[in-house]
Design an enzyme around this catalytic site. Structure first.
Site: not given
Ligand code: ADP
Ligand code: TRP
Length: 321
Positions: A110, A190, A193
Site C-alpha cells: 500500500k 488481479k 479497486k
Molecule cells: P480491492 O483489491 O478491490 O481493494 P478488497 O481488498 O477490498 O478489494 O477485497 C475485499 C475482499 O474481496 C477480500 O476478501 C479480498 O481478498 C477479495 N477480493 C478482492 N479482489 C479480489 C480478486 N480479484 N479475486 C479474488 N478475491 C478478491
C-alpha cells in the site's frame, strides 16, 4: 463452526469481491454460525473523506444484503458500532512485536502505491486480529491476499497467551478457495479497486457493458483457435457460466470461429443473469435507509452481547478488571 469475515467500505463492490469473498460468505451461513461486518475503521486508513465513507458504507451494507447475506442467519454489523473491537486492538498491540508488523506485505504494497504510511496503516493487522479474536472465530473466509493477516492474528493471539499465561483466544484458520483465489480484471491483472480495472456489481448497466466490452484480448482473428492460458476473458467466462455452457466456452476458444466480441456479449448476458435480482434488491435497500440502519443496529447489539464474556476475560487477564 464460528465463521467471521469483513470487507472494507473503501469503494464499489466488484465481481472479484463477490467470487473471492461474498459468495463464500453466503454459502457458509447455511451451516455455520457466521459474523459478517463492514470494516469501516479499516477503511479509514485509506479513505479520508467523511461523505465518501458514509456513502461507501451504505453501499456495502446494501450490497451485502442484496447479494444474499441474511441478517436472520448471520450477525451483520458495522465494525465501529462494536467499540470493544478497538479496545481489544489496544491490548493486542501492547504484545505485538514491531518485527511482526514490519514483515507484512500489505503495508509495503500500500505504501508503494502511494498511500500515506500512517500508524493506522501499519497497525492495520492488529485491528484485524481484534476483529477475528473477539468473536472466537475458527474459520475466516478471505482472498489469498489476506493469508498473511491470518498468520499474524495467530501470532498475536499466541503472544497474548505467552505474556499473560492464559489461553483466552481461539486460533483461527483462513478459508481460501483456490479456484477463484484471483479474479482477473479487465486489463488481465488481479481485479482491484486500486488498479481501476474492476467490473462493478451495482453500477449502471450501460457502463458495465462498456467495461466488459473493454476486456483486453489478443489479436487472434475470429476464425482461429484462441489461447485460453492467460486470457482474462476465458477466466471470467468460466466463473460465470452455468455448468451446461462450459463446453460451449471451451469449444469457442479451441475451435475458432467465435470472435472475442461475441464472447464478451455472452459474458455480459451471464453478468445480468447472475446479478439481475441482486441489483434490483440493492436499489430497494438504497431507497430505504431506515431499514438498513435498523438491520445494522440489531446486528451490532447481537455482536456486542456475543463479545461481552470474552472481553471480561481479557480485561481480567491484563489486570484492568
Ligand atoms: P480491492 O483489491 O478491490 O481493494 P478488497 O481488498 O477490498 O478489494 O477485497 C475485499 C475482499 O474481496 C477480500 O476478501 C479480498 O481478498 C477479495 N477480493 C478482492 N479482489 C479480489 C480478486 N480479484 N479475486 C479474488 N478475491 C478478491
Ligand atoms: N483486511 C480485509 C480486506 O482488506 C478486511 C478485513 C478487516 C477482514 N478485518 C477483517 C477480513 C477480519 C477478515 C477478517 O479485505
Amino acid at each position: 463452526m464460528r465463521v467471521l469475515s469483513g470487507v472494507q467500505p473503501s469503494g464499489r463492490l466488484h465481481i472479484g469481491n463477490y467470487f473471492g469473498a461474498i459468495r463464500q460468505f453466503v454459502r457458509l451461513q447455511d451451516e455455520h454460525d457466521c459474523y459478517y461486518f463492514l470494516a469501516d475503521l479499516h477503511a479509514l486508513t485509506t479513505v479520508h473523506d467523511a461523505e465518501a465513507m458514509r456513502e461507501n458504507t451504505r453501499h456495502l451494507a446494501a450490497g451485502f444484503l442484496a447479494l444474499g447475506i441474511d441478517p436472520g442467519r448471520a450477525v451483520v454489523y458495522r465494525q465501529s458500532d462494536v467499540p470493544e473491537v478497538t479496545e481489544l486492538a489496544w491490548y493486542l498491540s501492547t504484545v505485538t512485536g514491531m518485527g511482526l508488523l514490519q514483515r507484512c506485505h500489505s503495508y509495503k504494497d500500500k505504501t508503494a502505491q502511494g498511500i500515506v504510511p500512517s500508524h493506522g496503516l501499519f497497525a492495520y493487522p492488529v485491528l484485524m486480529a481484534a476483529d477475528i479474536l473477539i468473536v472466537d472465530a475458527e474459520l475466516v473466509p478471505v482472498g489469498k491476499d489476506q493469508k498473511q493477516h491470518l498468520e499474524v492474528t495467530r501470532d498475536v493471539a499466541q503472544a497474548f497467551h505467552t505474556t499473560y499465561g492464559e489461553e483466552v483466544f481461539t486460533l483461527p484458520d483462513p478459508l481460501i478457495l483456490e479456484e477463484v483465489a484471483v479474479v482477473p480484471g479487465v486489463d488481465g491483472r488481479k481485479m482491484s479497486k486500486s488498479y481501476g480495472n474492476t467490473i462493478e456489481i451495482f453500477g449502471p448497466e450501460k457502463a458495465i457493458r462498456k467495461r466488459i466490452m473493454s476486456i483486453v484480448t489478443d489479436s487472434t482473428p475470429v476464425e482461429e483457435p484462441k489461447p485460453r492460458d492467460g486470457s482474462a476473458l476465458y477466466a471470467l467466462l468460466r466463473l460465470f457460466a452455468p455448468e451446461g455452457d462450459r463446453e460451449w466456452i471451451e469449444r469457442a476458444f479451441d475451435e475458432g470461429g467465435t470472435g472475442y466480441g461475441e464472447m464478451k456479449k455472452r459474458l455480459f448476458a451471464y453478468f445480468l443473469e447472475t446479478f439481475g435480482a441482486a441489483r434490483a434488491r440493492y436499489e430497494e435497500l438504497m431507497a430505504d435507509p431506515a431499514e438498513l440502519d435498523g438491520i445494522l443496529e440489531r446486528g451490532a447489539a447481537r455482536a456486542r452481547e456475543a463479545v461481552a464474556p470474552l472481553m471480561d476475560r481479557v480485561r481480567r487477564a491484563v489486570g484492568i478488571a
